[in-house]
Each structure stands twice: as structure tokens, then as C-alpha cells.
Enzyme design. Structure first.
Site, mmCIF file in Angstrom:
data_model
loop_
_atom_site.group_PDB
_atom_site.id
_atom_site.type_symbol
_atom_site.label_atom_id
_atom_site.label_comp_id
_atom_site.label_asym_id
_atom_site.label_seq_id
_atom_site.Cartn_x
_atom_site.Cartn_y
_atom_site.Cartn_z
ATOM 1 N N CYS A 1 3.697 8.238 0.905
ATOM 2 C CA CYS A 1 4.329 7.327 1.859
ATOM 3 C C CYS A 1 4.435 5.971 1.173
ATOM 4 O O CYS A 1 3.419 5.396 0.774
ATOM 5 C CB CYS A 1 3.452 7.254 3.112
ATOM 6 S SG CYS A 1 4.039 6.078 4.332
ATOM 7 N N CYS B 1 6.937 -7.045 7.597
ATOM 8 C CA CYS B 1 8.113 -6.477 8.266
ATOM 9 C C CYS B 1 8.542 -7.420 9.368
ATOM 10 O O CYS B 1 7.711 -7.971 10.080
ATOM 11 C CB CYS B 1 7.785 -5.104 8.853
ATOM 12 S SG CYS B 1 9.204 -4.332 9.655
ATOM 13 N N GLU C 1 0.812 -1.208 0.000
ATOM 14 C CA GLU C 1 0.000 0.000 0.000
ATOM 15 C C GLU C 1 0.851 1.267 0.000
ATOM 16 O O GLU C 1 2.012 1.261 0.385
ATOM 17 C CB GLU C 1 -0.922 -0.006 1.208
ATOM 18 C CG GLU C 1 -0.175 -0.045 2.515
ATOM 19 C CD GLU C 1 -1.102 -0.286 3.706
ATOM 20 O OE1 GLU C 1 -1.739 -1.352 3.745
ATOM 21 O OE2 GLU C 1 -1.167 0.581 4.562
ATOM 22 N N CYS D 1 2.341 -2.158 15.819
ATOM 23 C CA CYS D 1 2.271 -1.883 14.377
ATOM 24 C C CYS D 1 1.597 -3.001 13.601
ATOM 25 O O CYS D 1 1.940 -4.179 13.757
ATOM 26 C CB CYS D 1 3.695 -1.674 13.848
ATOM 27 S SG CYS D 1 3.764 -1.477 12.062
ATOM 28 N N CYS E 1 0.362 3.064 8.652
ATOM 29 C CA CYS E 1 1.158 2.025 8.014
ATOM 30 C C CYS E 1 0.585 0.637 8.185
ATOM 31 O O CYS E 1 0.353 0.179 9.288
ATOM 32 C CB CYS E 1 2.541 2.023 8.623
ATOM 33 S SG CYS E 1 3.341 3.577 8.422
ATOM 34 N N GLU F 1 10.850 -2.259 6.949
ATOM 35 C CA GLU F 1 11.990 -1.551 7.541
ATOM 36 C C GLU F 1 12.965 -1.235 6.394
ATOM 37 O O GLU F 1 13.626 -2.136 5.869
ATOM 38 C CB GLU F 1 12.638 -2.439 8.617
ATOM 39 C CG GLU F 1 13.998 -1.984 9.088
ATOM 40 C CD GLU F 1 14.090 -0.506 9.459
ATOM 41 O OE1 GLU F 1 13.256 -0.018 10.235
ATOM 42 O OE2 GLU F 1 15.007 0.172 8.936
ATOM 43 N N SER G 1 12.638 6.533 7.185
ATOM 44 C CA SER G 1 12.438 6.290 8.614
ATOM 45 C C SER G 1 12.893 4.886 8.966
ATOM 46 O O SER G 1 12.498 3.913 8.328
ATOM 47 C CB SER G 1 10.952 6.454 8.948
ATOM 48 O OG SER G 1 10.686 5.995 10.258
ATOM 49 N N LEU H 1 11.881 6.216 17.706
ATOM 50 C CA LEU H 1 12.409 5.935 19.050
ATOM 51 C C LEU H 1 11.299 5.362 19.931
ATOM 52 O O LEU H 1 11.414 4.263 20.457
ATOM 53 C CB LEU H 1 13.001 7.211 19.645
ATOM 54 C CG LEU H 1 13.903 7.014 20.860
ATOM 55 C CD1 LEU H 1 15.121 6.174 20.525
ATOM 56 C CD2 LEU H 1 14.340 8.369 21.425
ATOM 57 N N CYS I 1 7.443 -4.728 15.881
ATOM 58 C CA CYS I 1 6.991 -3.719 16.851
ATOM 59 C C CYS I 1 5.548 -4.056 17.254
ATOM 60 O O CYS I 1 4.707 -4.299 16.382
ATOM 61 C CB CYS I 1 7.059 -2.324 16.246
ATOM 62 S SG CYS I 1 8.699 -1.918 15.650
HETATM 63 N N1 SAH Z 1 9.880 0.595 9.682
HETATM 64 C C1 SAH Z 1 10.177 1.981 9.687
HETATM 65 C C2 SAH Z 1 9.346 2.776 8.728
HETATM 66 C C3 SAH Z 1 7.923 2.377 8.584
HETATM 67 S S1 SAH Z 1 6.890 2.652 9.986
HETATM 68 C C4 SAH Z 1 10.045 2.527 11.089
HETATM 69 O O1 SAH Z 1 9.545 1.810 11.958
HETATM 70 O O2 SAH Z 1 10.480 3.638 11.322
HETATM 71 C C5 SAH Z 1 6.730 4.433 9.982
HETATM 72 C C6 SAH Z 1 6.328 5.020 11.323
HETATM 73 O O3 SAH Z 1 4.948 4.715 11.609
HETATM 74 C C7 SAH Z 1 7.143 4.488 12.476
HETATM 75 O O4 SAH Z 1 7.547 5.541 13.304
HETATM 76 C C8 SAH Z 1 6.154 3.581 13.162
HETATM 77 O O5 SAH Z 1 6.476 3.373 14.497
HETATM 78 C C9 SAH Z 1 4.867 4.316 12.952
HETATM 79 N N2 SAH Z 1 3.642 3.528 13.178
HETATM 80 C C10 SAH Z 1 3.504 2.180 13.182
HETATM 81 N N3 SAH Z 1 2.222 1.840 13.457
HETATM 82 C C11 SAH Z 1 1.541 2.995 13.646
HETATM 83 C C12 SAH Z 1 0.183 3.325 13.971
HETATM 84 N N4 SAH Z 1 -0.734 2.384 14.135
HETATM 85 N N5 SAH Z 1 -0.148 4.630 14.090
HETATM 86 C C13 SAH Z 1 0.777 5.600 13.883
HETATM 87 N N6 SAH Z 1 2.056 5.352 13.573
HETATM 88 C C14 SAH Z 1 2.441 4.074 13.459
HETATM 89 FE FE1 SF4 Z 2 8.273 -2.637 10.940
HETATM 90 FE FE2 SF4 Z 2 8.295 0.005 11.278
HETATM 91 FE FE3 SF4 Z 2 6.097 -1.450 11.810
HETATM 92 FE FE4 SF4 Z 2 8.203 -1.637 13.402
HETATM 93 S S1 SF4 Z 2 6.955 0.181 13.044
HETATM 94 S S2 SF4 Z 2 6.981 -3.365 12.621
HETATM 95 S S3 SF4 Z 2 9.862 -1.463 11.963
HETATM 96 S S4 SF4 Z 2 7.044 -1.147 9.827
#
Ligand code: SAH
Ligand code: SF4
Length: 341
Positions: free
Chosen positions: A103, A110, A90, A117, A331, A158, A189, A213, A114
């Protein structure tokens, strides 16, 4: 057949060299493909017929198949695409006062896991090719007729776990005779893969770096971001410091606001302490709630209190505008809905 969008100018030069063609044709191809956005090689009027036939044999100009295209009332547009192998990815198109940003996704799923996510719920199946990242942009531009001016590499995946394809993508979109998206308008990111940050600091790209972070100490970060067990906060901050020293560029620290998890005053003070003196700014991200995950978003009051504490400590901080929450635009959410059906 290989997609033409996998090749950077340097890759075309190699290809041309193997064919015994002149290297300047690389520039011509880039210009036709990305500036004129040709749909057939026959459109290349300043190129000899035999070479056009060669290109036709070697490369495809296909774009992505659009599965769904949703438009939110705030103007955010969300695309679900099907790749050649059937996998779904997407992209989100956002309308800002400074232009349109996309984006993009970099992997199918991934591996970072996390816990908040939706993308992390599905293991990485594979990396996207450079072309599959570029085609997200080209397909969105074609469907909407909009010229994209900014790119955030923050979709599923990632990016530094797919380092070569992602950096090639950056070089192609930044190419001056092509899409010509300014390096300063491109942000990648990472969840904190230190080897990737180190490598990235040696690229002469002038693009931006953001680091997710989301917690101010190891105890908490270990719980929500398993990557922290491999690359802990102290090492991460050290890598960011070295990146800043080397590139002289400010880094964005992303901090997701998870209700009563990481949004307390103590967390804000600890975060301020961690970042003091670093050339960074903190972007507080409102959490988009996902049906299969128990985390809740922080209230506006809690976000503002966190913001105020950081400000008082002298930290540069902003709150990210909420994009597309009405259409699950965070995301991985749209794909997660499809995959979980
Ligand atoms: N994997 C990379 C880039 C993709 S995620 C990373 O983690 O940085 C991009 C951003 O969206 C990250 O900061 C992630 O923590 C955040 N993110 C993930 N799930 C989310 C959600 N449900 N609502 C808002 N931001 C979210
Ligand atoms: Fe992957 Fe970024 Fe989601 Fe973490 S926040 S699971 S690194 S896409």
C-alpha cells in the site's frame, strides 16, 4: 540530482533524443533499473562507458531512508520513510494467499479532510514525485527480499489530486521488462474526485479503480467527507457509471464501517438502492480506530448484518480482512503518531 525513478520509458526516449542517443536505450535502462535493480550504473554491462558516465551525471539511483520497520504478528510489515526534504511517509506490506501487496503513499498529508482519517488531519504539504512512490516499493523489496506482486494506491494522500505522477507510477511498475506488475494487480483508490475518474477512464491502463463511498446519501457523506460538497453522490455515481461503460471494468466501492454512523440497516438498504444494476462490488472495511479521532469501529455483528442486507438485495459484497491493526497500519496512522509526538 534527479532520481532515475521519475522517468517512464517515454521520458527516457525524450532524454535520449536530446542526447542524440538511440531510442532503444530506453528499454535497456528500464531493464537494468527495474529488472536487474542495479545499485550502480557501472553494472550496465551492455552499455558503452561514455553513456554510463552521462547517466551518472544526470541521475541518482538512491532509495529511501527507513526510519522504522515494524512487523505485526499477522505478517503485515509497516515502513516509515524519511524523504530527502525531511518529510515522513509510510507504506504497508501485506502478505496475502495470492502474493505480497504494498500500500503506497502518494502525497505528504492529504487535503480532502475526511473526518475519520488520520492522514486527513494533516494538510497536504506536497505531492510525491513518481520516484518517491516507486522508491517505496523498491526499498521495501530490498529490505525484505520479497517480490511484490500487487499494489494498492491507498496510503496517505488522494491519488487523483496527484494525477500525473500517480499514473506515471502505474506505467512504470507495469512495464513488461521491468517490475512487470500486472495491470489487474494494481488498484487506485479515490475519495471521489470526478475529473480524475473521467481522465482515468481514458487511460488504456487496465488497472483497477476503487471509490471510497462510505455513506449512501449526501447528508451523511457531507458530514464525513467534505469532498462530497464539491462532487456529490449523484454526480459520483454517474461518473462511475460512465467509467464502467467506457472501460467495461468492474469498480470496487469501499465502505468503511463506522459504528452507529453509517452501519445501520437503513444505510445498507439505501446503499443497495444506489448501486443496483451497476457493475460494482462493495468492500466493507473494518475501521481502524485512531487515538485522536472519536469514531469507533462497528462490531462484527453489525458488519455481518450490513453484509447480509446487501447480499439479500443482490449486491456483490465482501469484508476486507483486517490488516496490521496491531501496528497502526491503517492509512496515515504511523505518520500521524510521529507528527503528533
Ligand atoms: N485518498 C484515497 C486513498 C487513500 S485512503 C481514498 O480516500 O480513497 C484508502 C482507504 O482507507 C479509503 O477508503 C479511506 O477511507 C480508508 N481509511 C481512512 N482511514 C481509515 C481507518 N482509520 N481505518 C480504515 N480505513 C481507513
Ligand atoms: Fe485523504 Fe483518503 Fe484520508 Fe480522505 S480517506 S483524508 S481522501 S487519505
Amino acid at each position: 540530482m534527479e532520481s532515475i525513478y521519475n522517468l517512464s520509458e517515454d521520458d527516457f526516449k525524450l532524454y535520449l533524443n536530446n542526447l542524440g542517443e538511440k531510442p532503444f536505450r530506453a528499454k535497456q535502462i528500464m531493464e537494468w533499473v527495474y529488472r536487474h535493480k542495479i545499485e550502480s550504473f557501472d553494472e550496465m554491462t551492455n552499455v558503452k562507458k561514455t553513456f554510463i558516465e552521462q547517466l551518472k551525471k544526470d541521475f541518482s539511483l538512491d532509495l529511501l531512508e527507513v526510519v522504522t520497520h515494524q512487523i505485526s504478528s499477522d505478517g503485515t510489515q509497516k515502513f516509515l520513510f524519511r524523504l530527502k526534504d525531511g518529510n515522513l511517509i509510510e507504506s504497508v506490506l501485506m502478505n496475502n494467499e495470492y502474493g505480497y501487496s504494498i500500500c503506497v503513499t502518494t502525497q505528504v498529508g492529504c487535503n480532502m479532510g475526511c473526518v475519520f482519517c488520520a492522514s486527513g488531519m494533516k494538510k497536504r504539504l506536497r505531492n510525491l514525485e513518481t520516484a518517491e512512490i516507486i522508491m517505496q516499493l523498491l526499498t521495501v523489496e530490498k529490505v525484505t527480499g520479497i517480490k511484490i506482486t500487487h499494489i494498492v494506491i491507498m496510503g496517505i494522500g488522494e491519488p487523483f489530486d496527484n494525477y500525473e505522477n500517480v499514473t506515471r507510477f502505474m506505467k512504470i511498475v507495469n512495464y513488461p521488462l521491468g517490475l512487470e506488475i500486472g495491470a489487474r494487480h494494481i488498484t487506485v483508490s479515490t475519495s471521489g474526485l470526478i475529473p480524475g475518474i473521467e481522465k482515468y477512464s481514458n487511460e488504456k491502463l487496465q488497472t483497477n479503480l476503487a471509490v471510497s463511498l462510505h455513506a449512501p446519501n449526501n447528508e451523511l457523506r457531507n458530514k464525513i467527507m467534505p469532498v462530497n460538497k464539491a462532487y456529490d453522490i449523484d454526480k459520483l455515481i454517474d461518473a462511475i457509471k460512465k467509467y464502467i461503460d467506457k472501460t467495461n471494468r468492474r469498480v470496487t466501492i469501499e465502505y468503511l464501517m463506522l459504528n452507529e454512523v453509517n452501519d445501520t440497516k437503513e444505510c445498507a438498504l439505501e446503499l443497495a438502492n444506489l448501486l443496483k444494476g451497476l457493475n460494482v462490488y462493495v468492500n466493507l472495511i473494518p475501521y481502524n480506530e485512531t487515538s485522536h479521532i472519536e469514531f469507533k469501529k462497528s462490531s462484527n455483528e453489525r458488519v455481518m448484518a450490513f453484509y447480509d442486507t446487501l447480499k439479500k438485495q443482490g449486491i456483490n459484497v465482501t469484508v476486507r480482512r483486517r490488516f496490521g491493526s496491531l501496528i497502526d497500519a491503517a492509512c496515515g496512522q504511523l505518520r500521524a503518531n510521529e507528527v503528533n509526538k
